[in-house]
Design a protein around this motif. Structure first.
Motif, PDB file in Angstrom:
ATOM      1  N   LEU A  94       5.441  -3.700  -5.441  1.00  0.00           N
ATOM      2  CA  LEU A  94       5.619  -5.155  -5.509  1.00  0.00           C
ATOM      3  C   LEU A  94       6.571  -5.668  -4.420  1.00  0.00           C
ATOM      4  O   LEU A  94       6.240  -6.641  -3.731  1.00  0.00           O
ATOM      5  CB  LEU A  94       6.093  -5.587  -6.898  1.00  0.00           C
ATOM      6  N   PRO A  95       7.746  -5.049  -4.209  1.00  0.00           N
ATOM      7  CA  PRO A  95       8.661  -5.572  -3.183  1.00  0.00           C
ATOM      8  C   PRO A  95       8.059  -5.551  -1.777  1.00  0.00           C
ATOM      9  O   PRO A  95       8.385  -6.398  -0.948  1.00  0.00           O
ATOM     10  CB  PRO A  95       9.869  -4.630  -3.268  1.00  0.00           C
ATOM     11  N   GLU A  96       7.173  -4.607  -1.528  1.00  0.00           N
ATOM     12  CA  GLU A  96       6.554  -4.469  -0.211  1.00  0.00           C
ATOM     13  C   GLU A  96       5.428  -5.489  -0.006  1.00  0.00           C
ATOM     14  O   GLU A  96       5.275  -6.059   1.073  1.00  0.00           O
ATOM     15  CB  GLU A  96       6.030  -3.024  -0.129  1.00  0.00           C
ATOM     16  N   LEU A 182      -1.128  -2.994  -5.814  1.00  0.00           N
ATOM     17  CA  LEU A 182       0.155  -3.002  -6.504  1.00  0.00           C
ATOM     18  C   LEU A 182       0.378  -1.767  -7.368  1.00  0.00           C
ATOM     19  O   LEU A 182       1.514  -1.384  -7.629  1.00  0.00           O
ATOM     20  CB  LEU A 182       0.285  -4.279  -7.344  1.00  0.00           C
ATOM     21  N   CYS A 183      -0.696  -1.141  -7.804  1.00  0.00           N
ATOM     22  CA  CYS A 183      -0.563   0.073  -8.625  1.00  0.00           C
ATOM     23  C   CYS A 183      -0.521   1.348  -7.788  1.00  0.00           C
ATOM     24  O   CYS A 183       0.159   2.311  -8.151  1.00  0.00           O
ATOM     25  CB  CYS A 183      -1.715   0.167  -9.620  1.00  0.00           C
ATOM     26  N   ALA A 184      -1.268   1.372  -6.683  1.00  0.00           N
ATOM     27  CA  ALA A 184      -1.400   2.613  -5.917  1.00  0.00           C
ATOM     28  C   ALA A 184      -0.836   2.531  -4.505  1.00  0.00           C
ATOM     29  O   ALA A 184      -0.584   3.561  -3.882  1.00  0.00           O
ATOM     30  CB  ALA A 184      -2.870   3.022  -5.852  1.00  0.00           C
ATOM     31  N   GLY A 185      -0.668   1.340  -3.972  1.00  0.00           N
ATOM     32  CA  GLY A 185      -0.171   1.189  -2.605  1.00  0.00           C
ATOM     33  C   GLY A 185      -1.298   1.177  -1.587  1.00  0.00           C
ATOM     34  O   GLY A 185      -2.352   1.783  -1.793  1.00  0.00           O
ATOM     35  N   ALA A 186      -1.070   0.489  -0.482  1.00  0.00           N
ATOM     36  CA  ALA A 186      -2.112   0.299   0.531  1.00  0.00           C
ATOM     37  C   ALA A 186      -2.609   1.615   1.129  1.00  0.00           C
ATOM     38  O   ALA A 186      -3.810   1.793   1.335  1.00  0.00           O
ATOM     39  CB  ALA A 186      -1.608  -0.628   1.643  1.00  0.00           C
ATOM     40  N   ASP A 187      -1.705   2.553   1.403  1.00  0.00           N
ATOM     41  CA  ASP A 187      -2.123   3.830   2.007  1.00  0.00           C
ATOM     42  C   ASP A 187      -3.069   4.587   1.087  1.00  0.00           C
ATOM     43  O   ASP A 187      -4.080   5.135   1.532  1.00  0.00           O
ATOM     44  CB  ASP A 187      -0.906   4.707   2.326  1.00  0.00           C
ATOM     45  N   ASN A 188      -2.753   4.629  -0.194  1.00  0.00           N
ATOM     46  CA  ASN A 188      -3.615   5.339  -1.151  1.00  0.00           C
ATOM     47  C   ASN A 188      -4.952   4.627  -1.329  1.00  0.00           C
ATOM     48  O   ASN A 188      -5.992   5.275  -1.439  1.00  0.00           O
ATOM     49  CB  ASN A 188      -2.907   5.486  -2.493  1.00  0.00           C
ATOM     50  N   VAL A 189      -4.932   3.294  -1.351  1.00  0.00           N
ATOM     51  CA  VAL A 189      -6.186   2.551  -1.494  1.00  0.00           C
ATOM     52  C   VAL A 189      -7.068   2.788  -0.281  1.00  0.00           C
ATOM     53  O   VAL A 189      -8.282   2.970  -0.400  1.00  0.00           O
ATOM     54  CB  VAL A 189      -5.915   1.043  -1.709  1.00  0.00           C
ATOM     55  N   ARG A 190      -6.463   2.822   0.902  1.00  0.00           N
ATOM     56  CA  ARG A 190      -7.234   3.104   2.124  1.00  0.00           C
ATOM     57  C   ARG A 190      -7.937   4.449   2.016  1.00  0.00           C
ATOM     58  O   ARG A 190      -9.115   4.580   2.334  1.00  0.00           O
ATOM     59  CB  ARG A 190      -6.283   3.104   3.313  1.00  0.00           C
TER      60      ARG A 190
END
Length: 196
Positions: A94-96, A182-190
């Motif tokens: 969330l903060p990111e 928000l649950c996994a982060g952009a890198d993981n979603v990518r």
């Protein structure tokens, strides 16, 4: 490859699977706007179940997507952002993500299509696609030979929804891309979408 899809408001992962695997996005904005669709609503997960976060639009709604304007008199932006903060308060991402999300949502958009395209480009950038060439179907001759040829090159591949740990279990498919970010982060979603 060509991605044919209407502009949507923080759509599900399947949308971004198609977008990230295509060279050009033909935003099908010449079609009729559909009330209560992902064109103006996104779905997130709350403690009590699925929650729908809408963009307030001006009526009448019997217009083309490219003609739909946002009702800026209604406090939908405040509600949207408060629900993101509330339901993802414990997310380490969330903060990111929130500061840029807040800026995008609070940008003075008049047209729904502008908001949807800008937020889609922002998500695509987070997921590693730096440039998203967009062609608006309302601005081209859809009967031309070139357009019809592009239709034949439309991206089509099976999509298997990836699993990631959500804020509330059991796992729910088809939520807004914001839930995954928000649950996994952009890198993981990518990475998930590479194998989608």
């Amino acid at each position: 490859m060509i991605f044919f899809n209407p502009p949507e408001f923080f759509p599900p992962l399947k949308f971004f699977f198609g977008l990230l695997n295509s060279d050009v996005w033909i935003a099908r904005d010449h079609i009729h706007f559909t009330v209560r669709s992902t064109q103006c609503r996104c779905r997130i997960r709350s403690q009590t179940g699925i929650q729908v976060l809408p963009v307030a639009v001006n009526r009448p709604c019997s217009k083309l997507i490219c003609e739909m304007s946002i009702n800026n008199w209604k406090p939908w932006r405040r509600f949207f952002l408060s629900q993101i903060r509330r339901n993802y308060a414990d997310s380490p991402y969330l903060p990111e993500i929130y500061p840029e999300l807040e800026g995008l949502v609070n940008a003075p958009s008049v047209m729904l299509e502008t908001l949807n395209v800008e937020t889609t480009k922002w998500v695509a950038n987070l997921l590693g696609k730096k440039a998203v060439p967009v062609v608006y179907s309302s601005l081209v001759n859809r009967n031309s030979e070139a357009y019809l040829k592009l239709r034949k090159e439309a991206f089509s591949a099976p999509f298997k929804h990836p699993y990631y740990r959500q804020m509330v279990e059991p796992f729910e498919e088809g939520l807004s891309v914001l839930d995954a970010l928000l649950c996994a982060g952009a890198d993981n979603v990518r990475e998930m979408l590479k194998h989608g």
